[in-house]
Design a protein around this motif. Sequence first.
Motif, PDB file in Angstrom:
ATOM      1  N   MET A   1       0.826  -1.217   0.000  1.00  0.00           N
ATOM      2  CA  MET A   1       0.000   0.000   0.000  1.00  0.00           C
ATOM      3  C   MET A   1       0.857   1.263   0.000  1.00  0.00           C
ATOM      4  SD  MET A   1      -3.282  -0.968   2.374  1.00  0.00           S
ATOM      5  CE  MET A   1      -2.475  -1.977   3.599  1.00  0.00           C
ATOM      6  N   ASN A   2       1.952   1.258   0.754  1.00  0.00           N
ATOM      7  CA  ASN A   2       2.824   2.437   0.771  1.00  0.00           C
ATOM      8  C   ASN A   2       3.356   2.740  -0.627  1.00  0.00           C
ATOM      9  OD1 ASN A   2       2.503   2.776   3.504  1.00  0.00           O
ATOM     10  ND2 ASN A   2       4.484   1.933   4.061  1.00  0.00           N
ATOM     11  N   PHE A   3       3.705   1.697  -1.353  1.00  0.00           N
ATOM     12  CA  PHE A   3       4.179   1.871  -2.727  1.00  0.00           C
ATOM     13  C   PHE A   3       3.074   2.482  -3.580  1.00  0.00           C
ATOM     14  CE2 PHE A   3       5.274   0.368  -6.995  1.00  0.00           C
ATOM     15  CZ  PHE A   3       6.634   0.624  -7.055  1.00  0.00           C
ATOM     16  N   LEU A   4       1.871   1.937  -3.452  1.00  0.00           N
ATOM     17  CA  LEU A   4       0.747   2.418  -4.270  1.00  0.00           C
ATOM     18  C   LEU A   4       0.254   3.807  -3.873  1.00  0.00           C
ATOM     19  CD1 LEU A   4      -1.369  -0.823  -4.703  1.00  0.00           C
ATOM     20  CD2 LEU A   4      -0.050   0.400  -6.447  1.00  0.00           C
ATOM     21  N   GLU A   5       0.567   4.245  -2.678  1.00  0.00           N
ATOM     22  CA  GLU A   5       0.155   5.581  -2.243  1.00  0.00           C
ATOM     23  C   GLU A   5       1.023   6.679  -2.845  1.00  0.00           C
ATOM     24  OE1 GLU A   5       0.470   5.183   1.974  1.00  0.00           O
ATOM     25  OE2 GLU A   5      -1.465   4.178   2.154  1.00  0.00           O
ATOM     26  N   ASN A   6       2.246   6.351  -3.219  1.00  0.00           N
ATOM     27  CA  ASN A   6       3.188   7.385  -3.648  1.00  0.00           C
ATOM     28  C   ASN A   6       3.596   7.317  -5.115  1.00  0.00           C
ATOM     29  OD1 ASN A   6       3.982   8.863  -1.058  1.00  0.00           O
ATOM     30  ND2 ASN A   6       4.125   6.725  -0.464  1.00  0.00           N
ATOM     31  N   VAL A   7       3.820   6.133  -5.628  1.00  0.00           N
ATOM     32  CA  VAL A   7       4.383   5.985  -6.965  1.00  0.00           C
ATOM     33  C   VAL A   7       3.461   6.506  -8.074  1.00  0.00           C
ATOM     34  CG1 VAL A   7       5.208   4.293  -8.653  1.00  0.00           C
ATOM     35  CG2 VAL A   7       6.002   4.197  -6.282  1.00  0.00           C
ATOM     36  N   PRO A   8       2.153   6.224  -8.042  1.00  0.00           N
ATOM     37  CA  PRO A   8       1.308   6.759  -9.131  1.00  0.00           C
ATOM     38  C   PRO A   8       1.349   8.286  -9.219  1.00  0.00           C
ATOM     39  CG  PRO A   8       0.153   5.005  -7.999  1.00  0.00           C
ATOM     40  CD  PRO A   8       1.389   5.294  -7.192  1.00  0.00           C
ATOM     41  N   TYR A   9       1.375   8.946  -8.079  1.00  0.00           N
ATOM     42  CA  TYR A   9       1.430  10.408  -8.097  1.00  0.00           C
ATOM     43  C   TYR A   9       2.752  10.891  -8.690  1.00  0.00           C
ATOM     44  CZ  TYR A   9       0.671  15.216  -6.735  1.00  0.00           C
ATOM     45  OH  TYR A   9       0.509  16.571  -6.760  1.00  0.00           O
ATOM     46  N   ALA A  10       3.842  10.192  -8.382  1.00  0.00           N
ATOM     47  CA  ALA A  10       5.140  10.553  -8.973  1.00  0.00           C
ATOM     48  C   ALA A  10       5.109  10.378 -10.491  1.00  0.00           C
ATOM     49  CB  ALA A  10       6.249   9.700  -8.363  1.00  0.00           C
ATOM     50  N   PHE A  11       4.434   9.330 -10.965  1.00  0.00           N
ATOM     51  CA  PHE A  11       4.311   9.140 -12.414  1.00  0.00           C
ATOM     52  C   PHE A  11       3.496  10.274 -13.045  1.00  0.00           C
ATOM     53  CE2 PHE A  11       6.111   4.963 -12.181  1.00  0.00           C
ATOM     54  CZ  PHE A  11       6.520   4.676 -13.476  1.00  0.00           C
ATOM     55  N   ILE A  12       2.458  10.707 -12.367  1.00  0.00           N
ATOM     56  CA  ILE A  12       1.649  11.817 -12.890  1.00  0.00           C
ATOM     57  C   ILE A  12       2.498  13.083 -12.964  1.00  0.00           C
ATOM     58  CG2 ILE A  12      -0.285  13.367 -12.361  1.00  0.00           C
ATOM     59  CD1 ILE A  12      -1.707  10.845 -11.180  1.00  0.00           C
ATOM     60  N   LEU A  13       3.221  13.387 -11.900  1.00  0.00           N
ATOM     61  CA  LEU A  13       4.056  14.589 -11.888  1.00  0.00           C
ATOM     62  C   LEU A  13       5.158  14.515 -12.945  1.00  0.00           C
ATOM     63  CD1 LEU A  13       4.401  15.157  -8.041  1.00  0.00           C
ATOM     64  CD2 LEU A  13       3.061  16.519  -9.652  1.00  0.00           C
ATOM     65  N   THR A  14       5.742  13.338 -13.132  1.00  0.00           N
ATOM     66  CA  THR A  14       6.766  13.165 -14.160  1.00  0.00           C
ATOM     67  C   THR A  14       6.183  13.364 -15.549  1.00  0.00           C
ATOM     68  OG1 THR A  14       7.983  11.645 -12.732  1.00  0.00           O
ATOM     69  CG2 THR A  14       8.498  11.563 -15.084  1.00  0.00           C
ATOM     70  N   ALA A  15       5.005  12.799 -15.780  1.00  0.00           N
ATOM     71  CA  ALA A  15       4.356  12.945 -17.088  1.00  0.00           C
ATOM     72  C   ALA A  15       4.013  14.408 -17.368  1.00  0.00           C
ATOM     73  CB  ALA A  15       3.105  12.077 -17.156  1.00  0.00           C
ATOM     74  N   VAL A  16       3.527  15.120 -16.359  1.00  0.00           N
ATOM     75  CA  VAL A  16       3.197  16.541 -16.533  1.00  0.00           C
ATOM     76  C   VAL A  16       4.461  17.327 -16.891  1.00  0.00           C
ATOM     77  CG1 VAL A  16       2.469  18.626 -15.289  1.00  0.00           C
ATOM     78  CG2 VAL A  16       1.123  16.539 -15.097  1.00  0.00           C
ATOM     79  N   ALA A  17       5.542  17.084 -16.172  1.00  0.00           N
ATOM     80  CA  ALA A  17       6.794  17.779 -16.466  1.00  0.00           C
ATOM     81  C   ALA A  17       7.299  17.419 -17.859  1.00  0.00           C
ATOM     82  CB  ALA A  17       7.847  17.441 -15.411  1.00  0.00           C
ATOM     83  N   GLU A  18       7.205  16.148 -18.213  1.00  0.00           N
ATOM     84  CA  GLU A  18       7.694  15.711 -19.521  1.00  0.00           C
ATOM     85  C   GLU A  18       6.870  16.313 -20.650  1.00  0.00           C
ATOM     86  OE1 GLU A  18       9.234  11.537 -21.485  1.00  0.00           O
ATOM     87  OE2 GLU A  18       7.954  11.458 -19.726  1.00  0.00           O
TER      88      GLU A  18
END
Length: 158
Positions: free
Chosen positions: A75-92
């Motif tokens: 759950m800790n992984f799933l709480e943080n990693v998707p948001y990081a992917f969203i932020l990375t995609a927005v920046a990219e």
Amino acid sequence: MSSTIGLGVPVPKMLPVTGAWTLPFTAYLLLLSNRVVYQRVKNKQWIGSQLKSDKDNTGNFDTPDPLFLNSRCHMNFLENVPYAFILTAVAELNGGNRTYLNYAMAILLAIRIGHVELGMRGKDTLGPGRPLGQFGTQALLGALAVYGTYLVKGDWGY
């Protein structure tokens, strides 16, 4: 590099950094998921978040419940990693430097693995990877959010 769609219209690859990191993050997610499934099958516990009864687990933090521990790691992984992917995609998508974004995703993967393997699964669930993973993830998410905002600062009137 681009792909073609329909009648041969070239379409550039828009998220190569984000796409490149889907495999390693998914592989680790599958490992975490399989640890939970293993505990459920091994102990024939098909629902719930703990193996031990509450009376067995009260005040005993030296031996954490393996199902609960593996579920929290997942759950800790799933709480943080998707948001990081969203932020990375927005920046990219807004022209972020691909080298910086690759470094950010590499660091994120390392600290998330460290959080679990050197932290939560360490002695008494308090290994050094736990605070590193927690605070490192928060710092990285904040940095990605600031970077994404910086990339569109012209739209804010600056």
